[in-house]
Design a protein around this motif. Structure first.
Motif, mmCIF file in Angstrom:
data_model
loop_
_atom_site.group_PDB
_atom_site.id
_atom_site.type_symbol
_atom_site.label_atom_id
_atom_site.label_comp_id
_atom_site.label_asym_id
_atom_site.label_seq_id
_atom_site.Cartn_x
_atom_site.Cartn_y
_atom_site.Cartn_z
ATOM 1 N N VAL A 284 0.844 -1.195 0.000
ATOM 2 C CA VAL A 284 0.000 0.000 0.000
ATOM 3 C C VAL A 284 0.880 1.246 0.000
ATOM 4 O O VAL A 284 1.873 1.313 0.716
ATOM 5 N N THR A 285 0.524 2.226 -0.801
ATOM 6 C CA THR A 285 1.159 3.537 -0.782
ATOM 7 C C THR A 285 0.299 4.426 0.107
ATOM 8 O O THR A 285 -0.919 4.400 -0.003
ATOM 9 N N GLU A 286 0.936 5.181 0.995
ATOM 10 C CA GLU A 286 0.162 6.008 1.917
ATOM 11 C C GLU A 286 0.292 7.493 1.614
ATOM 12 O O GLU A 286 1.344 7.965 1.188
ATOM 13 N N PHE A 287 -0.816 8.189 1.860
ATOM 14 C CA PHE A 287 -0.886 9.636 1.733
ATOM 15 C C PHE A 287 -1.249 10.201 3.104
ATOM 16 O O PHE A 287 -2.203 9.731 3.734
ATOM 17 N N ALA A 288 -0.503 11.195 3.585
ATOM 18 C CA ALA A 288 -0.807 11.842 4.862
ATOM 19 C C ALA A 288 -1.912 12.871 4.623
ATOM 20 O O ALA A 288 -1.647 13.988 4.193
ATOM 21 N N SER A 289 -3.153 12.481 4.914
ATOM 22 C CA SER A 289 -4.285 13.376 4.672
ATOM 23 C C SER A 289 -4.469 14.388 5.801
ATOM 24 O O SER A 289 -5.198 15.358 5.646
ATOM 25 N N SER A 290 -3.822 14.151 6.920
ATOM 26 C CA SER A 290 -3.799 15.099 8.035
ATOM 27 C C SER A 290 -2.588 14.756 8.902
ATOM 28 O O SER A 290 -1.829 13.837 8.585
ATOM 29 N N VAL B 70 -3.317 11.054 10.243
ATOM 30 C CA VAL B 70 -4.002 10.043 9.431
ATOM 31 C C VAL B 70 -3.241 9.750 8.142
ATOM 32 O O VAL B 70 -2.821 10.666 7.429
ATOM 33 N N ARG B 71 -3.101 8.454 7.864
ATOM 34 C CA ARG B 71 -2.486 7.977 6.632
ATOM 35 C C ARG B 71 -3.521 7.146 5.888
ATOM 36 O O ARG B 71 -4.083 6.210 6.426
ATOM 37 N N ARG B 72 -3.774 7.519 4.644
ATOM 38 C CA ARG B 72 -4.742 6.797 3.809
ATOM 39 C C ARG B 72 -3.977 6.005 2.766
ATOM 40 O O ARG B 72 -3.164 6.555 2.032
ATOM 41 N N GLY B 73 -4.232 4.700 2.740
ATOM 42 C CA GLY B 73 -3.486 3.806 1.848
ATOM 43 C C GLY B 73 -4.259 3.475 0.588
ATOM 44 O O GLY B 73 -5.472 3.292 0.607
ATOM 45 N N PHE B 74 -3.511 3.367 -0.505
ATOM 46 C CA PHE B 74 -4.114 3.087 -1.802
ATOM 47 C C PHE B 74 -3.125 2.324 -2.667
ATOM 48 O O PHE B 74 -1.937 2.231 -2.359
ATOM 49 N N CYS B 75 -3.605 1.772 -3.758
ATOM 50 C CA CYS B 75 -2.749 1.109 -4.733
ATOM 51 C C CYS B 75 -2.160 2.167 -5.663
ATOM 52 O O CYS B 75 -2.898 2.950 -6.259
ATOM 53 N N ALA B 76 -0.841 2.172 -5.781
ATOM 54 C CA ALA B 76 -0.179 3.154 -6.642
ATOM 55 C C ALA B 76 -0.457 2.901 -8.120
ATOM 56 O O ALA B 76 -0.322 3.811 -8.937
ATOM 57 N N GLN B 77 -0.879 1.691 -8.478
ATOM 58 C CA GLN B 77 -1.139 1.384 -9.888
ATOM 59 C C GLN B 77 -2.552 1.768 -10.328
ATOM 60 O O GLN B 77 -2.734 2.379 -11.372
ATOM 61 N N CYS B 78 -3.564 1.398 -9.532
ATOM 62 C CA CYS B 78 -4.946 1.651 -9.966
ATOM 63 C C CYS B 78 -5.650 2.728 -9.142
ATOM 64 O O CYS B 78 -6.734 3.160 -9.490
ATOM 65 N N GLY B 79 -5.050 3.160 -8.027
ATOM 66 C CA GLY B 79 -5.627 4.220 -7.209
ATOM 67 C C GLY B 79 -6.687 3.774 -6.226
ATOM 68 O O GLY B 79 -7.255 4.597 -5.509
ATOM 69 N N CYS B 80 -6.950 2.500 -6.156
ATOM 70 C CA CYS B 80 -7.994 1.967 -5.271
ATOM 71 C C CYS B 80 -7.690 2.282 -3.807
ATOM 72 O O CYS B 80 -6.598 2.016 -3.314
ATOM 73 N N LEU C 180 -7.686 1.601 0.035
ATOM 74 C CA LEU C 180 -7.649 0.349 0.779
ATOM 75 C C LEU C 180 -7.618 0.516 2.289
ATOM 76 O O LEU C 180 -8.261 -0.249 2.995
ATOM 77 N N THR C 181 -6.835 1.485 2.797
ATOM 78 C CA THR C 181 -6.624 1.546 4.246
ATOM 79 C C THR C 181 -6.761 2.948 4.810
ATOM 80 O O THR C 181 -6.638 3.950 4.100
ATOM 81 N N PHE C 182 -6.972 2.973 6.108
ATOM 82 C CA PHE C 182 -6.977 4.189 6.920
ATOM 83 C C PHE C 182 -6.169 3.821 8.158
ATOM 84 O O PHE C 182 -6.434 2.799 8.797
ATOM 85 N N ARG C 183 -5.172 4.632 8.473
ATOM 86 C CA ARG C 183 -4.324 4.350 9.631
ATOM 87 C C ARG C 183 -4.110 5.630 10.418
ATOM 88 O O ARG C 183 -3.697 6.639 9.862
ATOM 89 N N HIS C 184 -4.413 5.581 11.720
ATOM 90 C CA HIS C 184 -4.190 6.721 12.610
ATOM 91 C C HIS C 184 -2.880 6.460 13.346
ATOM 92 O O HIS C 184 -2.758 5.449 14.046
ATOM 93 N N THR C 185 -1.914 7.344 13.189
ATOM 94 C CA THR C 185 -0.574 7.102 13.746
ATOM 95 C C THR C 185 -0.539 7.070 15.270
ATOM 96 O O THR C 185 0.392 6.512 15.845
#
Length: 136
Positions: free
Chosen positions: A61-67, A70-80, A82-87
């Protein structure tokens, strides 16, 4: 509703696959604007697990720091999404119910951030609703 059958899931293109063991400890519908924008839908349906319940079978999973936390995970190939992670809660991982091979195996049991739900969206269920985050 949580069924005990073994569950697997993954992204749209198949580059990422996972397996979850046991039942989620919770599941919800989230109507917040962050979820709406990150998923591209009017709400997200999420299921919560302890990290050790999730095994990544393929891909990463590739993660984006949306705040800040919070880290939101997605597939770098299709953009789907997948995850939500609170640090601040490193032992927990939240996954999208829609990414399951059988999304019928997990059903959310409450709604959060309903103040941000579009007025035209009507969901008729018996789930508890919270205008903001659910408080303990």
């Amino acid at each position: 509703m949580f069924t005990q059958i073994g569950r697997e899931g993954g992204c749209l293109c198949g580059a990422i696959r996972y397996r979850i063991e046991g039942k989620p400890f919770d599941a919800d519908y989230c109507h917040c604007r962050m979820c709406q924008k990150s998923i591209g839908a009017v709400f997200g349906a999420w299921m919560d697990f302890k990290v050790q319940q999730v095994t990544w079978l393929k891909g990463k999973v590739t993660e984006f720091a949306s705040s800040e936390y919070v880290r939101r995970g997605f597939c770098a190939q299709c953009g789907c999404s997948l995850t939500f992670r609170h640090t601040e809660y490193p032992d927990y991982l939240t996954l999208t119910i829609a990414s399951l091979d059988d999304p019928n195996s997990v059903q959310p049991n409450y709604h959060i951030y309903t103040e941000q739900q579009p007025s035209w969206l009507k969901i008729e269920d018996n789930c508890q609703r919270y205008p903001q985050a659910r408080t303990k």
